[in-house]
Design a protein around this motif. Structure first.
Motif, PDB file in Angstrom:
ATOM      1  N   GLY A  47       0.774  -1.229   0.000  1.00  0.00           N
ATOM      2  CA  GLY A  47       0.000   0.000   0.000  1.00  0.00           C
ATOM      3  C   GLY A  47       0.806   1.280   0.000  1.00  0.00           C
ATOM      4  O   GLY A  47       0.236   2.371   0.183  1.00  0.00           O
ATOM      5  N   ALA A  48       2.119   1.197  -0.238  1.00  0.00           N
ATOM      6  CA  ALA A  48       2.960   2.392  -0.125  1.00  0.00           C
ATOM      7  C   ALA A  48       2.906   3.272  -1.363  1.00  0.00           C
ATOM      8  O   ALA A  48       3.220   4.459  -1.291  1.00  0.00           O
ATOM      9  N   ILE A  49       2.535   2.711  -2.510  1.00  0.00           N
ATOM     10  CA  ILE A  49       2.495   3.478  -3.761  1.00  0.00           C
ATOM     11  C   ILE A  49       1.053   3.568  -4.242  1.00  0.00           C
ATOM     12  O   ILE A  49       0.330   2.562  -4.277  1.00  0.00           O
ATOM     13  N   LEU A  50       0.638   4.777  -4.614  1.00  0.00           N
ATOM     14  CA  LEU A  50      -0.751   5.048  -4.988  1.00  0.00           C
ATOM     15  C   LEU A  50      -0.798   5.891  -6.259  1.00  0.00           C
ATOM     16  O   LEU A  50       0.174   6.582  -6.585  1.00  0.00           O
ATOM     17  N   PRO A  51      -1.916   5.878  -6.978  1.00  0.00           N
ATOM     18  CA  PRO A  51      -2.077   6.820  -8.085  1.00  0.00           C
ATOM     19  C   PRO A  51      -2.092   8.244  -7.550  1.00  0.00           C
ATOM     20  O   PRO A  51      -2.631   8.509  -6.475  1.00  0.00           O
ATOM     21  N   HIS A  52      -1.503   9.160  -8.288  1.00  0.00           N
ATOM     22  CA  HIS A  52      -1.542  10.566  -7.904  1.00  0.00           C
ATOM     23  C   HIS A  52      -3.007  11.030  -7.886  1.00  0.00           C
ATOM     24  O   HIS A  52      -3.791  10.655  -8.760  1.00  0.00           O
ATOM     25  N   PRO A  53      -3.407  11.819  -6.895  1.00  0.00           N
ATOM     26  CA  PRO A  53      -4.812  12.243  -6.799  1.00  0.00           C
ATOM     27  C   PRO A  53      -5.362  12.880  -8.075  1.00  0.00           C
ATOM     28  O   PRO A  53      -6.551  12.744  -8.376  1.00  0.00           O
ATOM     29  N   ARG A  54      -4.523  13.582  -8.815  1.00  0.00           N
ATOM     30  CA  ARG A  54      -4.973  14.213 -10.070  1.00  0.00           C
ATOM     31  C   ARG A  54      -4.328  13.571 -11.289  1.00  0.00           C
ATOM     32  O   ARG A  54      -5.010  13.201 -12.226  1.00  0.00           O
ATOM     33  N   ARG A  55      -3.019  13.431 -11.283  1.00  0.00           N
ATOM     34  CA  ARG A  55      -2.311  12.923 -12.452  1.00  0.00           C
ATOM     35  C   ARG A  55      -2.555  11.436 -12.682  1.00  0.00           C
ATOM     36  O   ARG A  55      -2.378  10.933 -13.798  1.00  0.00           O
ATOM     37  N   GLY A  56      -2.984  10.745 -11.661  1.00  0.00           N
ATOM     38  CA  GLY A  56      -3.225   9.304 -11.795  1.00  0.00           C
ATOM     39  C   GLY A  56      -4.302   8.964 -12.808  1.00  0.00           C
ATOM     40  O   GLY A  56      -4.339   7.846 -13.336  1.00  0.00           O
ATOM     41  N   ARG A  57      -5.158   9.934 -13.130  1.00  0.00           N
ATOM     42  CA  ARG A  57      -6.220   9.673 -14.102  1.00  0.00           C
ATOM     43  C   ARG A  57      -5.648   9.395 -15.492  1.00  0.00           C
ATOM     44  O   ARG A  57      -6.321   8.792 -16.341  1.00  0.00           O
ATOM     45  N   LEU A  58      -4.409   9.813 -15.743  1.00  0.00           N
ATOM     46  CA  LEU A  58      -3.791   9.573 -17.040  1.00  0.00           C
ATOM     47  C   LEU A  58      -3.496   8.093 -17.274  1.00  0.00           C
ATOM     48  O   LEU A  58      -3.243   7.690 -18.409  1.00  0.00           O
ATOM     49  N   LEU A  59      -3.526   7.314 -16.225  1.00  0.00           N
ATOM     50  CA  LEU A  59      -3.260   5.879 -16.346  1.00  0.00           C
ATOM     51  C   LEU A  59      -4.463   5.118 -16.903  1.00  0.00           C
ATOM     52  O   LEU A  59      -4.307   4.024 -17.461  1.00  0.00           O
ATOM     53  N   LYS A  60      -5.637   5.694 -16.764  1.00  0.00           N
ATOM     54  CA  LYS A  60      -6.861   4.988 -17.145  1.00  0.00           C
ATOM     55  C   LYS A  60      -6.908   4.722 -18.642  1.00  0.00           C
ATOM     56  O   LYS A  60      -6.689   5.611 -19.468  1.00  0.00           O
ATOM     57  N   GLY A  61      -7.168   3.473 -18.995  1.00  0.00           N
ATOM     58  CA  GLY A  61      -7.327   3.090 -20.388  1.00  0.00           C
ATOM     59  C   GLY A  61      -6.039   3.034 -21.181  1.00  0.00           C
ATOM     60  O   GLY A  61      -6.081   2.972 -22.411  1.00  0.00           O
ATOM     61  N   ARG A  62      -4.892   3.021 -20.507  1.00  0.00           N
ATOM     62  CA  ARG A  62      -3.602   3.029 -21.204  1.00  0.00           C
ATOM     63  C   ARG A  62      -2.781   1.804 -20.834  1.00  0.00           C
ATOM     64  O   ARG A  62      -2.796   1.365 -19.678  1.00  0.00           O
ATOM     65  N   PRO A  63      -2.006   1.268 -21.773  1.00  0.00           N
ATOM     66  CA  PRO A  63      -0.949   0.325 -21.378  1.00  0.00           C
ATOM     67  C   PRO A  63       0.164   1.119 -20.708  1.00  0.00           C
ATOM     68  O   PRO A  63       0.508   2.222 -21.160  1.00  0.00           O
ATOM     69  N   VAL A  64       0.718   0.589 -19.639  1.00  0.00           N
ATOM     70  CA  VAL A  64       1.697   1.323 -18.839  1.00  0.00           C
ATOM     71  C   VAL A  64       2.989   0.523 -18.739  1.00  0.00           C
ATOM     72  O   VAL A  64       2.966  -0.701 -18.576  1.00  0.00           O
ATOM     73  N   LEU A  65       4.100   1.232 -18.829  1.00  0.00           N
ATOM     74  CA  LEU A  65       5.405   0.653 -18.542  1.00  0.00           C
ATOM     75  C   LEU A  65       5.958   1.343 -17.305  1.00  0.00           C
ATOM     76  O   LEU A  65       6.176   2.552 -17.306  1.00  0.00           O
ATOM     77  N   ILE A  66       6.165   0.579 -16.242  1.00  0.00           N
ATOM     78  CA  ILE A  66       6.760   1.099 -15.007  1.00  0.00           C
ATOM     79  C   ILE A  66       8.264   0.891 -15.075  1.00  0.00           C
ATOM     80  O   ILE A  66       8.731  -0.206 -15.393  1.00  0.00           O
TER      81      ILE A  66
END
Length: 240
Positions: free
Chosen positions: A183-202
């Protein structure tokens, strides 16, 4: 071009690890190249660790990834975390060698190309703000920004946040590492919305147990990422 040629005569390119002159910018001399454990050939599809044998024509997994559930879809690593692989990772992380970000990201990109998808959003594993204040930069963000630039992909350095200042993972057991990161890493409250519907490379600098990457993956999935892959500069693994 004349000015560039003059500068090369005055300041010839040097090896990334020693002062030996080399023929190209951001290169390694022959001796340092031999001691740099690049990963090539057959690799684990989930963590990028090298595997013995020939390519069977389908994804394969190492023993670690067979015994531990990985929440991400694919993973790759450029180097083994030993010898010059370890030196380079530590030089970027603790040695203020920001100049290393460009060549190291290129090596990661070379390893990660088989798992990149159209429209991939590249995001780094975040640092807690207190650690960022002390270190002054996030080495994973430097690598992710440069990889995205070289690959022509979108990049969001703050799509994820570290909600609490986790203690060091060094010296912890595998179970302790995962417990420390829960639980230490979370989506950013605002910028995290950019992750929705996208393939992501961490992207991260080093993978040991995979606990940090697992927590980051779960945060991306919670934000609606369609798929998540991971890439690291160096993988802690047994040589084969």
């Amino acid at each position: 071009m004349g000015l560039q040629a003059a500068l090369r005569l005055l300041f010839p390119p040097q090896c990334l690890l020693c002062e030996t002159q080399v023929t190209t910018e951001f290169g390694l001399c022959g001796a340092c190249w031999r001691d740099t454990p690049f990963i090539a050939g057959l690799v684990c599809d989930l963590c990028g660790a090298p595997l013995p044998g020939e390519d069977p024509g389908h994804p394969v997994r190492c023993d670690d990834c067979l015994s531990s559930a990985r929440p991400w879809d694919h993973g790759r690593a450029a180097l083994l975390y030993r010898d010059n692989g370890r030196k380079l990772a530590l030089a970027l992380k603790h040695g203020d060698r920001l100049d290393l970000a460009r060549p190291l990201a290129g090596w990661i990109l070379r390893a990660a190309r088989p798992i990149l998808r159209r429209g991939t959003l590249v995001v780094p594993v975040p640092l807690h703000w207190t650690r960022l204040l002390t270190r002054r930069y996030n080495q994973s963000a430097l690598l992710s920004a440069e990889l995205a630039r070289q690959a022509g992909l979108d990049h969001c350095p703050d799509a994820l946040v570290r909600g609490r200042n986790t203690r060091s993972q060094e010296g912890r057991s595998r179970e302790g590492r995962f417990e420390n990161m829960t639980g230490a890493i979370l989506p950013h409250p605002r910028r995290g919305r950019l992750l929705k519907g996208r393939p992501v490379l961490i992207l991260d600098d080093v993978m040991t147990s995979g606990a940090t990457l697992a927590t980051a993956t779960e945060a991306c999935q919670a934000a609606g990422a369609t798929s998540v892959s991971v890439a690291v500069l160096a993988r802690v693994a047994k040589d084969t």
